[in-house]
Design an enzyme around this catalytic site. Sequence first.
Site, PDB file in Angstrom:
ATOM      1  N   ASP B 136      21.731 -44.683 -12.661  1.00  9.80           N
ATOM      2  CA  ASP B 136      22.214 -43.310 -12.607  1.00  9.80           C
ATOM      3  C   ASP B 136      21.475 -42.491 -13.646  1.00  9.80           C
ATOM      4  OD1 ASP B 136      25.366 -41.546 -12.961  1.00  9.80           O
ATOM      5  OD2 ASP B 136      23.802 -41.325 -11.443  1.00  9.80           O
ATOM      6  N   HIS B 143      25.118 -29.507 -16.213  1.00 11.79           N
ATOM      7  CA  HIS B 143      26.166 -30.520 -16.432  1.00 11.79           C
ATOM      8  C   HIS B 143      26.002 -31.139 -17.819  1.00 11.79           C
ATOM      9  CE1 HIS B 143      28.639 -34.129 -15.909  1.00 11.79           C
ATOM     10  NE2 HIS B 143      27.584 -34.857 -16.211  1.00 11.79           N
ATOM     11  N   GLU B 208      32.107 -37.029  -9.564  1.00 11.84           N
ATOM     12  CA  GLU B 208      30.824 -36.426  -9.960  1.00 11.84           C
ATOM     13  C   GLU B 208      29.979 -36.218  -8.724  1.00 11.84           C
ATOM     14  OE1 GLU B 208      29.925 -37.507 -14.636  1.00 11.84           O
ATOM     15  OE2 GLU B 208      28.825 -38.625 -13.119  1.00 11.84           O
ATOM     16  N   GLU B 210      26.755 -35.889  -6.944  1.00 13.68           N
ATOM     17  CA  GLU B 210      25.361 -36.249  -7.184  1.00 13.68           C
ATOM     18  C   GLU B 210      24.624 -36.450  -5.875  1.00 13.68           C
ATOM     19  OE1 GLU B 210      24.575 -39.325 -10.033  1.00 13.68           O
ATOM     20  OE2 GLU B 210      26.482 -39.062 -11.076  1.00 13.68           O
ATOM     21  N   ASP B 242      29.930 -40.420  -8.238  1.00 18.63           N
ATOM     22  CA  ASP B 242      29.958 -41.329  -9.384  1.00 18.63           C
ATOM     23  C   ASP B 242      31.315 -41.179 -10.079  1.00 18.63           C
ATOM     24  OD1 ASP B 242      28.082 -41.397 -12.526  1.00 18.63           O
ATOM     25  OD2 ASP B 242      29.237 -42.965 -11.510  1.00 18.63           O
ATOM     26  N   ARG B 246      37.277 -40.510 -17.571  1.00 18.85           N
ATOM     27  CA  ARG B 246      36.826 -39.770 -18.755  1.00 18.85           C
ATOM     28  C   ARG B 246      37.433 -40.280 -20.052  1.00 18.85           C
ATOM     29  NH1 ARG B 246      32.253 -38.018 -16.804  1.00 18.85           N
ATOM     30  NH2 ARG B 246      32.490 -36.507 -15.097  1.00 18.85           N
ATOM     31  N   GLN B 249      35.795 -43.484 -20.834  1.00 20.20           N
ATOM     32  CA  GLN B 249      34.414 -43.182 -21.221  1.00 20.20           C
ATOM     33  C   GLN B 249      34.329 -42.718 -22.671  1.00 20.20           C
ATOM     34  OE1 GLN B 249      32.516 -40.223 -18.715  1.00 20.20           O
ATOM     35  NE2 GLN B 249      30.527 -40.452 -19.699  1.00 20.20           N
ATOM     36  N   LYS B 262      32.607 -46.257 -15.378  1.00 24.39           N
ATOM     37  CA  LYS B 262      31.830 -45.991 -14.169  1.00 24.39           C
ATOM     38  C   LYS B 262      31.875 -47.130 -13.155  1.00 24.39           C
ATOM     39  CE  LYS B 262      29.894 -42.130 -15.687  1.00 24.39           C
ATOM     40  NZ  LYS B 262      29.766 -40.895 -14.855  1.00 24.39           N
ATOM     41  N   THR B 266      31.693 -46.420  -6.909  1.00 25.83           N
ATOM     42  CA  THR B 266      30.672 -45.393  -6.716  1.00 25.83           C
ATOM     43  C   THR B 266      30.525 -45.258  -5.207  1.00 25.83           C
ATOM     44  OG1 THR B 266      29.521 -46.239  -8.678  1.00 25.83           O
ATOM     45  CG2 THR B 266      28.268 -44.759  -7.254  1.00 25.83           C
ATOM     46  N   GLU B 373      34.006 -30.529 -16.435  1.00 28.85           N
ATOM     47  CA  GLU B 373      33.410 -29.219 -16.700  1.00 28.85           C
ATOM     48  C   GLU B 373      34.288 -28.087 -16.197  1.00 28.85           C
ATOM     49  OE1 GLU B 373      29.632 -30.917 -14.786  1.00 28.85           O
ATOM     50  OE2 GLU B 373      29.015 -29.006 -15.681  1.00 28.85           O
TER      51      GLU B 373
END
Lengths: 430, 428
Positions: B136, B143, B208, B210, B242, B246, B249, B262, B266, B373
Site C-alpha cells: 500500500d 490525505h 479508505e 483507493e 483499505d 484508527r 493504528q 490494516k 482489504t 479526515e
Amino acid sequence: MALKSWLRVPSGSPFSIANLPFGVISTKEQPTGRVAIAIGDFALDLFAFTAAGGFSKSKELQPYSSVFAQPALNGLAAFNIQYQTRQYIQSVLAEDTPHPELLKDNEELQKLVFTHLSQVQCHLPFHIGDYTDFYAGLNHAFNVGVLFRGASNALQPNYTHLPVGYHGRASTVVVSGTPIRRPRGQILTDPTAEPKLPIFSPCKKLDIELELACFVSKPNEMGSPIDIKDAEEHVFGYVLMNDWSARDIQAWEYVPLGPFNSKNFGTTISPWVVLPEALEPFRTSGLQRSDSGQLLPYLTEPRKDNAYDIKLEVELRPSGTDKGKVISRSNSKYLLYSFPQMLTHHTVTGCAMNTGDLLGSGTISGTEADSVGSLLEMTKNGKEPFTIDGVQRAFLEDGDEVILRGTAGQGEDCVGFGDCAGVILPALEN
Amino acid sequence: MAPLRSWFPIPPASHFSLANIPFGIISTTANPKPRLGVPIGDHVLDLALFTANNGFARQSTIQPHQHVFSELTLNSFAALGRPVHSVVRKYIQDVFLENTSYPEILKDNAALQKEALVPLKEVTNHLPLEIGDYTDFFVGRNHAYNCGILFRGPENPIAPNYDHLPVGYHGRASSVVVSGTPIRRPFGQIEAEKNNPIQSPCLRLDFEMEMGAFVCKANKMGEPILIDEAEDAIFGLVMMNDWSARDIQFWESTPLGPFNSKNFGTSVSPWVVLIDALEPFAAKGLPNAQQTLPYMQQKNEKNQYDIKLKVDLTSQSGQTATVCKVSATELLFSFPQMVAHHTIGGCPMRVGDLLGSGTISGNEPGSCGCFLESTQGGKVGITLSGGEKRMFLEDGDTVTFSGVCGTEDGGLVGFGECSGTILPALKL
C-alpha cells in the site's frame, strides 16, 4: 535423552537424531525438489524412502505419503503430520529400531535415500503467502532507540504492551546460499543538512539482522483470532533468518510508514526447519518486562518458559579472505515476546494466517557489544568500526559473506539449524 | 470519441459499455467452478464457455493460450502481457459491435448467446488474481497532509521525504477479499488513557478510498523494473477499500508503521479495468514541488486517470449518505512510478501482485477519502438521510465505492462496486 542412531552422526553435529529437521532438496541426478530430513552429514530423501515402501510400518502416515513428493513442506504442514513423521523416522534411525528391515539392514535402500549434504541443493522450504517481521529483541530495540532518540526516549510506550511488527515482502525470502545484491535507492549524504535533498546511490550502510523465525502450520479463518492457549499448535517449526537491511535507505524512507525498500531487496533463511519438539529440552524464560503495567490478558501465556536457549553466532568473512571470524555471540532467549504471543497478537484483529506464513522475531541482541545482532549496534551506526585480521569494517562491503548459526545442546543431543549464509554482490550500474 | 454501438442490448448508462471490457473471475449456481468473465452491459460473457465454443476462432494470437480463460484466476492471462491483453480486448469489442467483423462468432449465434451471456445479477464474483504480495502506498497528498496534521501536528504535517519518493509499506496479502465480503470489526489494543492500553473492539473503524493496480510482469530479484518498462507492468486497475482501525493504528504504528490496524481486511472491486480502457481519460496528477529523481521520471506528464470516484454509506436501517466524491487524479505519483520505486533496490514483483495508491482525497469539502479526515479526527460528524449521525463506522454499515470515466455518448468505463458490510466484533 541420548538417543543414538545406527547411522554414524559426528558428536556435535547440529543434525543429531534428537533434531531431525525438515527441508526441501534436489540433487544433480534428480533435479526436482522433494521433502527430506537432515541426519548427521546426510539428507534422508523422504520421497525416495516412501517410494520404496519406507512408511509401510505406519498406518497413520501411509495415506499421506504423497506429500513427500512435493517441492515444498506446505502439503505436509496442512495435514499436520510433521510430528508423527519425525517420530516415525526417529524410530527408523534409532540404534534399537523396531524396524531394522526398513533401512538399518537395507544397504541398497540406504544408497538410494541418503545423499551427503555437500551433494544436495537446498530450496526454500515453504511456499510463503505472507511474511511478517517483529521487533521483539528488547536489547536491539533499546540500542537502536538510543542511537536515534537518546536513552530516555529509546523505547516507545507501546513496546512493552504489544509485540511491534510490520508486514514484510514475501517475494524476497530466499534460502541460504542465495547471493544478495547491494540495493540502490534514495539516501541523504548528510542527514543533518537542510534542506533534505536525497541522491540516488548504492546503499552505503548495508547491514545484517540476526533473527529466529517460525513457519505457520495450522491456518485460521479470517475474522477468527488464534487464542494464546492454542497458539503453539499453529507453529510448524523454526529457522534462522538474516533480515538484510539498508540503513541509509531506511533512515530516509521510514517516516511515517515503516521500513520498506530498506528490507525488500533480500531476506535469507536457513534451509532446515527445526520442529518445536526438538527444542523442548531447551526451553527457558525470555527477557522480562521491567516496567510496571501488566501484559493484557489476550497475550498472557500459561507458561513462563516461552523462549528457547539457542546459542546464536554471526560469522563475517571479509571479501578477499578465506576464513571468517565470529563477530557476535547471542542467544534466542533475548526476546521479550514469544512466537505464540506474536501469532496471537497478529491474529487478534481477525487477520488470516495461512500454512507456510513466516514470522521473524526481530533482531536478537544481548547486552554486551560482542553479543549484538546487527552492525548498526556493533559499530554505533558506523562510528566505531572493528577490525578482522587487519581488515576494517563498519558495514558490509561487496564480496563479504555473512553466516548465521544456531545450536542448542551439545554432543550427541545437539540441535542446530545449519548455516544461514549470503554473499554480497556489487550494486548494479545502470 | 465515436460511440461503439452493439447488436447486444447495453443500457446507455451502463459502466460496462463496449469502451470498457474489464476482466474478472465468476461462478454461477449452474456451474460453481470459478472462471474468467467480462461484463457487457447488464450481462457477463463467460469466457470459459465462449472459448469452449470456439469463440476465439477468429483471433490467432490468443489461440495457443486459450486455456487461460478457464483458469481459477486471471494470473495466467495477465502473464501473457499487455500486447496480448490489448488484442483480446479489441477482439471482444469487435465481436459485440453492431457491424462486427465476426458475426458468426456471437451475433448470429443465438445458442451461444443464451449459454455464454449470464445476467450480472446471477453471477458470483471471486478475487480476480492470486496475490503474492500486496503493497500500500500513500501518494494521495491531500490525505497525507490532513492525516499529518492529526498524527504529526499542524507545524509539520508532511515529512521531508514525501515529495521525493512514493512512501509505501508492505501490506498483508491474506487480508485482500473481493467486494461483497463482510468485514468483521477488529479487536485489538487501544489507549484507554495515555500510554495505558486496553483490549477492546476497535471504536474508530474507517474506510479508505483507493485505487489498486495489479502487476502483470515479473522481475528477477536484484534486477529492477526500469521506469520505461514499468507501464507495461500494470495489468489494470480496481478500486480498493483499505479498511482501517484508527485507534489501533494510533497506538501501534510507531516506529514500524501500520500493522493490525490494516490486516483485518482489504476489499477490492471484482472487475480489473485494463489500462487500454483508461487511456482516453489520462490526465495530469498533483503537481510536485520537488524534482523527481531520474529513475522515476516518466516522459508522459498525463500519468493519472480522471476516474470519478464516489463513496456511499448505507446504515443497517437503510439510511444513506454520499460521504466522498473525488477524482483519481489527486495523486502525486503514478502506478508505473510506484513500480519503478518499489523494485529499484531489486525487490522482485510477481504477476498478480497488488499495489494500492493510498487514500485519495481532494481539497473541496465532501472530497475526503476517509472519515478520519472528513470528521477532522473524530470531531465533526456527518448526518445520514434519516437523521442518524456518524463519526466512524457502526456495525451493520455498508460502505460502497463506485468509479467511472467518460460520458454516456462515448461509452462509460466503470469499475463496478467495491463494497463491504461491517459485522460486530467477536467477543474474545
